[in-house]
Scaffold this active site. Sequence first.
Site, short mmCIF file in Angstrom:
data_model
loop_
_atom_site.label_atom_id
_atom_site.label_comp_id
_atom_site.label_asym_id
_atom_site.label_seq_id
_atom_site.Cartn_x
_atom_site.Cartn_y
_atom_site.Cartn_z
N ARG A 126 0.82 -1.24 0.00
CA ARG A 126 0.00 0.00 0.00
C ARG A 126 0.84 1.28 0.00
NH1 ARG A 126 -3.08 -3.52 3.33
NH2 ARG A 126 -5.06 -4.07 2.33
N LYS A 148 3.58 11.20 -11.43
CA LYS A 148 2.75 10.35 -12.30
C LYS A 148 3.48 9.03 -12.51
CE LYS A 148 -0.08 13.36 -15.21
NZ LYS A 148 -0.36 13.73 -16.61
N GLU A 190 10.29 17.60 -24.96
CA GLU A 190 9.65 18.00 -23.71
C GLU A 190 10.21 19.34 -23.22
OE1 GLU A 190 7.10 16.67 -22.39
OE2 GLU A 190 7.01 14.58 -23.04
N LYS A 232 7.80 22.83 -14.46
CA LYS A 232 6.95 21.69 -14.10
C LYS A 232 6.67 21.66 -12.61
CE LYS A 232 5.86 16.90 -14.71
NZ LYS A 232 6.08 15.65 -15.45
N GLU A 242 -3.83 16.77 -11.50
CA GLU A 242 -4.32 17.13 -12.83
C GLU A 242 -5.83 17.33 -12.88
OE1 GLU A 242 -3.98 15.25 -17.22
OE2 GLU A 242 -2.07 15.39 -16.15
N ARG A 246 -2.51 21.43 -14.59
CA ARG A 246 -1.47 20.45 -14.90
C ARG A 246 -1.68 19.81 -16.28
NH1 ARG A 246 1.42 15.86 -11.05
NH2 ARG A 246 2.59 14.88 -12.75
N ASN A 250 0.45 18.45 -21.10
CA ASN A 250 0.18 17.45 -22.13
C ASN A 250 0.10 18.05 -23.53
OD1 ASN A 250 -0.08 15.03 -20.49
ND2 ASN A 250 -1.93 15.97 -19.67
N HIS A 253 0.45 15.80 -26.55
CA HIS A 253 0.38 14.41 -26.11
C HIS A 253 -0.86 13.67 -26.62
CE1 HIS A 253 3.68 15.72 -23.67
NE2 HIS A 253 3.78 14.58 -23.02
N HIS A 257 0.20 10.47 -28.27
CA HIS A 257 -0.17 9.16 -27.73
C HIS A 257 -0.92 8.34 -28.78
CE1 HIS A 257 0.00 10.51 -23.22
NE2 HIS A 257 1.19 10.36 -23.76
N HIS A 270 8.67 8.28 -27.38
CA HIS A 270 7.61 9.15 -26.85
C HIS A 270 7.84 10.61 -27.25
CE1 HIS A 270 4.65 10.88 -24.17
NE2 HIS A 270 5.59 11.57 -23.54
#
Length: 368
Positions: A126, A148, A190, A232, A242, A246, A250, A253, A257, A270
């Site tokens: 956990r 993330k 990026e 960032k 997000e 935030r 992206n 992206h 993606h 990427h």
Amino acid sequence: MTATPQAQCTLEVALGDRSYPIHIGPGLLGDTRWIAPHLAGKQVMIVTNTVVAPLYLERLKAGLADDLEVCEVVLPDGEATKNLAHVERIWDALLDAGFNRRCTLIALGGGVIGDMTGFAAACYQRGVAFVQVPTTLLAQVDSSVGGKTGVNHPRGKNMLGAFWQPRAVLVDTDTLATLPPSELSAGLAEVIKYGLIRDADFLGWLEEAMPALRGLDVAALTQAIERSCAIKSAIVAEDETEQGVRALLNLGHTFGHAIEAHQGYGNWLHGEAVGAGMLMAATLSARLGWLSAADVARVDAILEAAGLPREAPSSMGTQAFLGLMRRDKKNLDHRLRLILLRSLGDACIHDETPHGTLVECLEAFPRN
């Protein structure tokens, strides 16, 4: 743009009692001072891959105290390995070694290793501590910062994951000396993104500094990494999970993606997919009347200077784009939410793009 930073600098991701430092500079691996304060206990599991391990695993271990119980997991390299099966290998290693809740995972590698290690740490018993030691430019300026974590699903990128903050990020700029040119370019995508979304002065500096960055000039790289991480960090501190701003991180992206999913994870890096995606976002922004043709030309030129693709795959038609973009995590109530540019240095979340305008943009965008 700020003045050139010193050889070593530290930023903070301000999240209250979960705040953590980002240490940036050469020669940090192998120096006990940087990781020791962030270990939860005496058990340490290093997660790396077959490419990075021969280069930096022993150097990292040399910076750990002799009284620690140190184990390691060496995974295959590549985006195609970013799945639950390989995260299970991390969990198996932790269980086999009898690691408890006071263990610390250290992610030594690029974004794939960082994302999988963070997800493993978020779930093991956990939640246990982890530290990011990114060795690619893309990971140093983006994926290692902000918490993330996760893995890909065959139907979409990063569909399974958790927000789980590291205890520290250790950016040793010496690791960039062994980075292949294509990986360096992917990381520069990026870096460029930060200028496009929030800092026009930084974008202008990048246009001038691109030859130095691609030439691995240490001062230029350190400055680019520091400014990217500062932008960032500020955004993450404002919106950790997000729910709002935030999402601006992206930019490109949603398009990118879709390219990665269509082509098969790993066939496009990427950052390469994000580079093409940012140009698509800029082109769409121009169709909406926000950017000029000169603005789009600047985006195209800096991507070219960084060695990034500026065309979509020839095998990918408009309907393929639309189908995959509809699966994007940012979408709400079946409405496509895109990150677009009101101007260079000023991004926005937009969910009212006319379908016809998007189709026209996708159909007109060049293919390779």
